[in-house]
Design a protein around this motif. Sequence first.
Motif, PDB file in Angstrom:
ATOM      1  N   GLY A 171      44.900  25.630  34.145  1.00 12.42           N
ATOM      2  CA  GLY A 171      46.065  24.746  34.022  1.00 12.42           C
ATOM      3  C   GLY A 171      46.473  24.183  35.365  1.00 12.42           C
ATOM      4  N   GLY A 172      47.669  23.545  35.383  1.00 14.86           N
ATOM      5  CA  GLY A 172      48.241  23.084  36.642  1.00 14.86           C
ATOM      6  C   GLY A 172      47.726  21.769  37.165  1.00 14.86           C
ATOM      7  N   ALA A 173      47.034  20.973  36.328  1.00 16.94           N
ATOM      8  CA  ALA A 173      46.513  19.691  36.794  1.00 16.94           C
ATOM      9  C   ALA A 173      47.640  18.692  37.004  1.00 16.94           C
ATOM     10  CB  ALA A 173      45.506  19.132  35.789  1.00 16.94           C
ATOM     11  N   THR A 174      47.378  17.675  37.825  1.00 16.07           N
ATOM     12  CA  THR A 174      48.264  16.520  37.949  1.00 16.07           C
ATOM     13  C   THR A 174      47.662  15.420  37.090  1.00 16.07           C
ATOM     14  OG1 THR A 174      48.797  17.146  40.231  1.00 16.07           O
ATOM     15  CG2 THR A 174      49.343  14.892  39.538  1.00 16.07           C
ATOM     16  N   VAL A 175      48.391  14.956  36.087  1.00 16.97           N
ATOM     17  CA  VAL A 175      47.810  14.008  35.127  1.00 16.97           C
ATOM     18  C   VAL A 175      48.621  12.715  35.090  1.00 16.97           C
ATOM     19  CG1 VAL A 175      46.827  15.836  33.707  1.00 16.97           C
ATOM     20  CG2 VAL A 175      49.105  14.962  33.157  1.00 16.97           C
ATOM     21  N   PHE A 176      47.930  11.637  34.773  1.00 20.36           N
ATOM     22  CA  PHE A 176      48.527  10.308  34.677  1.00 20.36           C
ATOM     23  C   PHE A 176      48.265   9.781  33.266  1.00 20.36           C
ATOM     24  CE2 PHE A 176      47.768  11.172  39.074  1.00 20.36           C
ATOM     25  CZ  PHE A 176      48.750  10.499  39.794  1.00 20.36           C
ATOM     26  N   PRO A 177      49.219   9.961  32.342  1.00 16.79           N
ATOM     27  CA  PRO A 177      48.989   9.591  30.932  1.00 16.79           C
ATOM     28  C   PRO A 177      48.697   8.116  30.717  1.00 16.79           C
ATOM     29  CG  PRO A 177      50.913  11.029  31.132  1.00 16.79           C
ATOM     30  CD  PRO A 177      50.529  10.625  32.517  1.00 16.79           C
ATOM     31  N   ASP A 178      49.239   7.234  31.566  1.00 12.27           N
ATOM     32  CA  ASP A 178      49.075   5.802  31.336  1.00 12.27           C
ATOM     33  C   ASP A 178      47.614   5.366  31.389  1.00 12.27           C
ATOM     34  OD1 ASP A 178      50.626   3.072  31.220  1.00 12.27           O
ATOM     35  OD2 ASP A 178      49.060   2.812  32.731  1.00 12.27           O
ATOM     36  N   PHE A 179      46.871   5.910  32.337  1.00 19.52           N
ATOM     37  CA  PHE A 179      45.461   5.487  32.459  1.00 19.52           C
ATOM     38  C   PHE A 179      44.477   6.642  32.297  1.00 19.52           C
ATOM     39  CE2 PHE A 179      47.490   5.821  36.627  1.00 19.52           C
ATOM     40  CZ  PHE A 179      46.676   6.702  37.323  1.00 19.52           C
ATOM     41  N   GLY A 180      44.951   7.789  31.863  1.00 24.93           N
ATOM     42  CA  GLY A 180      44.051   8.871  31.455  1.00 24.93           C
ATOM     43  C   GLY A 180      43.334   9.584  32.573  1.00 24.93           C
ATOM     44  N   ALA A 181      44.044   9.878  33.663  1.00 25.34           N
ATOM     45  CA  ALA A 181      43.427  10.603  34.774  1.00 25.34           C
ATOM     46  C   ALA A 181      43.978  12.011  34.858  1.00 25.34           C
ATOM     47  CB  ALA A 181      43.678   9.868  36.093  1.00 25.34           C
ATOM     48  N   ALA A 182      43.138  12.923  35.306  1.00 26.49           N
ATOM     49  CA  ALA A 182      43.555  14.313  35.541  1.00 26.49           C
ATOM     50  C   ALA A 182      42.965  14.750  36.877  1.00 26.49           C
ATOM     51  CB  ALA A 182      43.071  15.216  34.417  1.00 26.49           C
ATOM     52  N   ILE A 183      43.826  15.242  37.762  1.00 30.53           N
ATOM     53  CA  ILE A 183      43.400  15.688  39.087  1.00 30.53           C
ATOM     54  C   ILE A 183      43.715  17.177  39.197  1.00 30.53           C
ATOM     55  CG2 ILE A 183      43.765  15.417  41.569  1.00 30.53           C
ATOM     56  CD1 ILE A 183      44.578  12.515  40.985  1.00 30.53           C
ATOM     57  N   TRP A 184      42.681  17.956  39.511  1.00 30.50           N
ATOM     58  CA  TRP A 184      42.833  19.408  39.491  1.00 30.50           C
ATOM     59  C   TRP A 184      43.103  19.940  40.892  1.00 30.50           C
ATOM     60  CZ3 TRP A 184      43.175  20.965  34.632  1.00 30.50           C
ATOM     61  CH2 TRP A 184      42.615  20.134  33.646  1.00 30.50           C
ATOM     62  N   PRO A 185      43.966  20.941  41.000  1.00 28.90           N
ATOM     63  CA  PRO A 185      44.302  21.505  42.313  1.00 28.90           C
ATOM     64  C   PRO A 185      43.088  22.103  43.006  1.00 28.90           C
ATOM     65  CG  PRO A 185      45.836  22.279  40.615  1.00 28.90           C
ATOM     66  CD  PRO A 185      44.703  21.613  39.905  1.00 28.90           C
ATOM     67  N   ARG A 186      42.961  21.815  44.289  1.00 29.46           N
ATOM     68  CA  ARG A 186      41.951  22.452  45.138  1.00 29.46           C
ATOM     69  C   ARG A 186      42.632  22.803  46.448  1.00 29.46           C
ATOM     70  NH1 ARG A 186      37.674  17.806  44.941  1.00 29.46           N
ATOM     71  NH2 ARG A 186      37.011  18.711  46.932  1.00 29.46           N
ATOM     72  N   LYS A 187      42.663  24.063  46.757  1.00 26.63           N
ATOM     73  CA  LYS A 187      43.395  24.540  47.918  1.00 26.63           C
ATOM     74  C   LYS A 187      42.957  23.820  49.192  1.00 26.63           C
ATOM     75  CE  LYS A 187      44.587  28.791  50.420  1.00 26.63           C
ATOM     76  NZ  LYS A 187      44.355  30.243  50.541  1.00 26.63           N
ATOM     77  N   GLY A 188      43.959  23.392  49.963  1.00 29.11           N
ATOM     78  CA  GLY A 188      43.677  22.750  51.244  1.00 29.11           C
ATOM     79  C   GLY A 188      43.482  21.254  51.167  1.00 29.11           C
ATOM     80  N   THR A 189      43.392  20.709  49.957  1.00 25.72           N
ATOM     81  CA  THR A 189      43.228  19.261  49.810  1.00 25.72           C
ATOM     82  C   THR A 189      44.579  18.608  49.540  1.00 25.72           C
ATOM     83  OG1 THR A 189      42.866  19.265  47.399  1.00 25.72           O
ATOM     84  CG2 THR A 189      40.942  19.675  48.810  1.00 25.72           C
ATOM     85  N   ALA A 190      44.600  17.277  49.613  1.00 31.46           N
ATOM     86  CA  ALA A 190      45.822  16.522  49.332  1.00 31.46           C
ATOM     87  C   ALA A 190      45.448  15.234  48.620  1.00 31.46           C
ATOM     88  CB  ALA A 190      46.571  16.214  50.625  1.00 31.46           C
ATOM     89  N   VAL A 191      46.318  14.772  47.729  1.00 34.88           N
ATOM     90  CA  VAL A 191      46.096  13.486  47.065  1.00 34.88           C
ATOM     91  C   VAL A 191      47.219  12.531  47.465  1.00 34.88           C
ATOM     92  CG1 VAL A 191      44.783  14.393  45.123  1.00 34.88           C
ATOM     93  CG2 VAL A 191      47.275  14.288  44.971  1.00 34.88           C
ATOM     94  N   PHE A 192      46.879  11.235  47.444  1.00 32.64           N
ATOM     95  CA  PHE A 192      47.810  10.217  47.903  1.00 32.64           C
ATOM     96  C   PHE A 192      47.698   8.988  47.016  1.00 32.64           C
ATOM     97  CE2 PHE A 192      48.404   6.335  50.481  1.00 32.64           C
ATOM     98  CZ  PHE A 192      49.718   6.502  50.891  1.00 32.64           C
ATOM     99  N   TRP A 193      48.871   8.417  46.683  1.00 33.11           N
ATOM    100  CA  TRP A 193      48.887   7.161  45.937  1.00 33.11           C
ATOM    101  C   TRP A 193      50.156   6.389  46.267  1.00 33.11           C
ATOM    102  CZ3 TRP A 193      49.791  11.845  43.459  1.00 33.11           C
ATOM    103  CH2 TRP A 193      51.041  12.006  42.854  1.00 33.11           C
ATOM    104  N   TYR A 194      50.097   5.080  46.035  1.00 34.71           N
ATOM    105  CA  TYR A 194      51.266   4.223  46.213  1.00 34.71           C
ATOM    106  C   TYR A 194      52.022   4.124  44.894  1.00 34.71           C
ATOM    107  CZ  TYR A 194      49.816   2.650  50.851  1.00 34.71           C
ATOM    108  OH  TYR A 194      49.490   2.605  52.187  1.00 34.71           O
TER     109      TYR A 194
END
Length: 558
Positions: free
Chosen positions: A487-510
């Motif tokens: 569990g614990g994913a970051t999801v974007f329902p509008d366009f159907g994306a799921a980003i899974w946690p990986r220790k030490g990484t970071a995600v970025f968006w506008y």
Amino acid sequence: MKIPHPVFHLDIRGSKQFCLTMATFLELTLLTLLFFSSHTQAEIFTSIGQMTDLIFTERELVKSLKEYIEAEELKLEAVKSWANKLDTLTHASTSDPEGFLAHPVNAYKLMKRLNTEWSELESLVLQDPSDGFISNMSVHRQYFPDEEDEKGAAKALMRLQDTYKLDSESFSKGKLPGVRYNALLTVDDCFDMGKLAYNENDYYHAVLWMQQALRQMDSGEDAKTLKADILDYLSYSVYQMGDLPRAIELTRRLVAIDPSHQRAGGNLRYFEQLLSKELRDMGRSQQEPADERPIQLDTYERPKDYLPEREVYEALCRGEGIKMTQKRRSRLFCRYQDGNRNPRLLLKPMKEEDEWDSPHIVRFLNALSDEEIEKIKELAKPKLARATVRDPKTGVLTVAHYRVSKSAWLEGEDDPVIERVNQRIEDITGLTVDTAELLQVANYGVGGQYEPHYDFSRKDEPDAFKSLGTGNRVATFLNYMSDVEAGGATVFPDFGAAIWPRKGTAVFWYNLFKSGEGDYRTRHAACPVLVGSKWVSNKWIHERGQEFRRPCGLTEVD
């Protein structure tokens, strides 16, 4: 004076029986003292008949005294058994607290133990003055979870049950992915879960948990809960779900067990009348037999709620419905990011991977070191409090039922590590963090989530960030500070994306287009943590100060 012979029927199982035993012993002692205080020595010795009564009284006193001793020993054995059980449990839990609490059942049962069972033990010990124990209880009670906490933990299990389509037996038997500790729910636990749902008028979950309690009891498991009580709650909950035939069948079972039940007979007649009326309205004379298949997750439809994209959101959390096509994948690349030849990144550029093409979401590898992560967690833990959201109308931070986590805010002045992380975010993104919000650290435990939301304020929320004076949230930088077993994913329902946690990484968006208009596609959610403990830290970067770093576009959607 004739002293009646007391009759004892003792079955010492806890504090109540101990009180009765002690009361009887004291009563007999008092009667004996009264007898001796109201008669002269000559009267006693010349009345053999009365003395024989005393013989029997003394015998009963001795018997009562032995029973009192036995009650004390049983009480001590019960306390000793509790201590041994908890000693083993706490040895396992304290050796790896986060790993232990990663199992949602362990987290629920911790809440239940501290809110309910320790209080029962306290009541037992209170029957005999134990100043040390009571003093400790008084000191630590202020830190104990209360009834609302226990209720919240139970609701978290139900939230996980819904999101990940897990039946009650999966939780009851500890059949969860990635678990390291065995944790089972008893009949009584399942009954309490069902009762909590019932009291919240949540008959859907009440049915699932009462059914599981009944299933375990029918298989021979011992319990304090009575089968009649389970059938009582279950039959009425099934009726509320619109299944009259099954409600009638369950109520008949209840009547067979307890013919004198105060509600069962009336409920049965009422259900049968309703079913007869339904059959007449449909022009049928006979009812079909009740469905004998066990009640499962899909037996009844879960009621709709306030969240329009609930099904899409939960499917993405399960890894279903992700719209990653081969064509889209071919547009994703990885690269070294030097922040437009930023001096701090020239010798050690950041590894950058595309997670999604439009809107563009990237992941940075090795964004935080293990040492930095531990330092951030160390700084945040004393400050952790129920996570808040900014009220769109007032701009005031407040708690919300759709965000379940603990969070803390860290300033650059708190530690050089925070200053270094803030600087790194600025170097990588090319955006100033002088006007950004403080670094927010969040910990999502059992069932922790943040339902679909926007990070930016919409046009109908003009005052959301007015007090900050830094404009809207232009971008989000999200650090993952732990791996999550399930569990614990970051999801974007509008366009159907799921980003899974990986220790030490970071995600970025506008969050905003270059025009300053909100990108409504970026509505996203933090899925409930099924197994594990999810740590994140995020930086919300604001518009003010980005005028020359991210110039306006020519159209609204540039």
